[in-house]
Scaffold this active site. Structure first.
Site: not given
Ligand code: NAD
Ligand code: TYD
Length: 351
Positions: A130-132, A155, A159
């Site tokens: 992630t960019d975070e 988080y 990461k």
């Molecule tokens: P998500 O929470 O929707 O999915 C995570 C998946 O991992 C789930 O299916 C869960 O069951 C599985 N999982 C969790 N713990 C596990 C374990 N111990 N063993 C096996 N499986 C396990 O997450 P997402 O949003 O799809 O993100 C996927 C990846 O991309 C993550 O690594 C996250 O850090 C990264 N990422 C997410 C975003 C975003 O905006 N959501 C952006 C950049 C990077």
């Molecule tokens: P989120 O979807 O949790 O992603 P991330 O924290 O990984 O960026 O949140 C996106 C943005 O929205 C973040 O600035 C937090 C804000 N947010 C709210 O304002 N209300 C909410 O209920 C949630 C879940 C997030």
């Protein structure tokens, strides 16, 4: 080629699995997922019977299980997405994030190191991040691949830790690792603890839409299928040890995004203009809330020719359409444990 995709039942993982299963008939795709609250096999209903797809339930924090899986399956590559992914949950349960995101990643790296010897040392280990990890930006500037890591939430710290281990296994043991760091994703099958699907769900049900602080925080949103396409390109083309940033140059203040979403929902639900916006409720800010994320993805664009395919307004509209057409999915994932989470996180937000 046999690829283990971890976290394939989650939001982004399901799009990656679908893309690989559909586009590469000659690959065997194994979806390894623990099916936590965020994992849902219904996300993959459309491809579950494909000949080149298999699901294995398992936990990446279980080193013995991962070792046995590598012995049994002898994968040629790993695309690692399994993670605990929600910042708010990391604030209340940081250790779970250490276990899954750091220990789980190291378990996979150890298995790759042990089984990929000789020629197989060239097998690819792709870590999705992630960019975070780069921390927070002020009003200006962007994250490049050279930006120093500066994570603030449990988080992002977990990461960042996993990214460091992946690089260490490349530098120390010669594993063929690749990392990509992507901005916030949006699209179908997104679990409604995250801002966009949570807001869609609440607007639909005439519930308050919680906006943290003043809604001034900025996120850089990318269509999830554009992320999956970038992962496909990087997986196939990146050099060993390389890193790519992925993002759509699409920055939105949370409050502006929510207002746009409210306008779309009014239209889709045939509600009076402005009625959904009345649900916006400012709530207590998130602890350590990063002000702004913005990704410079020019390396990916120049080197691999990736470009985002959708304008945000179009993507958001498609996303809303998907949620409105898949009420059953939303009802299932918001029953049971979700209610407890929601209450703990938001308490009573009724106006
Ligand atoms: P998500 O929470 O929707 O999915 C995570 C998946 O991992 C789930 O299916 C869960 O069951 C599985 N999982 C969790 N713990 C596990 C374990 N111990 N063993 C096996 N499986 C396990 O997450 P997402 O949003 O799809 O993100 C996927 C990846 O991309 C993550 O690594 C996250 O850090 C990264 N990422 C997410 C975003 C975003 O905006 N959501 C952006 C950049 C990077
Ligand atoms: P989120 O979807 O949790 O992603 P991330 O924290 O990984 O960026 O949140 C996106 C943005 O929205 C973040 O600035 C937090 C804000 N947010 C709210 O304002 N209300 C909410 O209920 C949630 C879940 C997030």
């Amino acid at each position: 080629m046999k690829i283990i995709i971890t976290g394939g039942a989650g939001f982004i993982g399901s799009h990656v699995v679908r893309r690989f299963v559909r586009n590469y008939a000659s690959y065997q795709i194994i979806n390894l997922d623990k099916l936590t609250y965020a994992g849902n096999l219904a996300n993959l209903k459309d491809i579950e019977n494909e000949a080149n797809y298999r699901f294995i339930k398992g936990d990446i924090t279980d080193a013995l299980f991962i070792d046995a899986l590598f012995t049994e399956e002898r994968p040629d590559a790993v695309i690692h997405l399994a993670a605990e992914s929600h910042v708010d949950r990391s604030i209340s349960s940081p250790l779970e994030f250490v276990m899954t995101n750091i220990v789980g990643t190291v378990n996979l790296l150890n298995a790759a190191k042990k089984y990929w010897t000789g020629e197989q040392r060239h097998n690819r280990f792709y870590h999705v991040s992630t960019d975070e990890v780069y921390g927070a930006l002020e009003e200006t500037g962007v994250f490049t691949e050279e930006t120093k890591y500066d994570p603030h939430s449990p988080y992002s710290a977990s990461k960042a830790g996993s990214d460091h281990f992946v690089r260490a296994y490349h530098d120390t043991y010669g594993l063929n690792t690749v990392i990509s760091n992507c901005s916030n994703n949006y699209g179908s099958h997104h679990f409604p603890e995250k801002l966009i699907p949570l807001a869609i769900h609440n607007i639909q049900n005439n519930k308050p839409v919680p906006v943290y602080g003043k809604g001034e925080n900025v996120r850089d949103w990318l269509w999830v299928e554009d992320h999956a396409r970038a992962i496909d390109m990087i997986f196939h083309q990146a050099k060993a040890g390389d890193t790519y940033n992925i993002g759509g140059h699409n920055e939105w203040k949370n409050i502006d995004l929510i207002k746009l979403l409210c306008a779309i929902m009014d239209r889709k639900l045939n509600r009076q203009k402005g009625s959904s916006a009345k649900l916006i409720t400012f709530v207590k800010d998130r602890a350590g809330h990063d002000l702004r994320y913005a990704i410079d993805s020019s390396k990916l664009q120049k080197e691999l020719g990736w470009v985002p395919s959708l304008q945000f307004e179009e993507g958001l509209e498609k996303t809303v359409d998907w949620y409105l057409a898949n009420e059953e999915w939303l009802t299932t994932v918001t029953s049971g444990a979700y209610q407890d989470y929601y209450y703990k996180q938001y308490g009573k937000t009724e106006k």
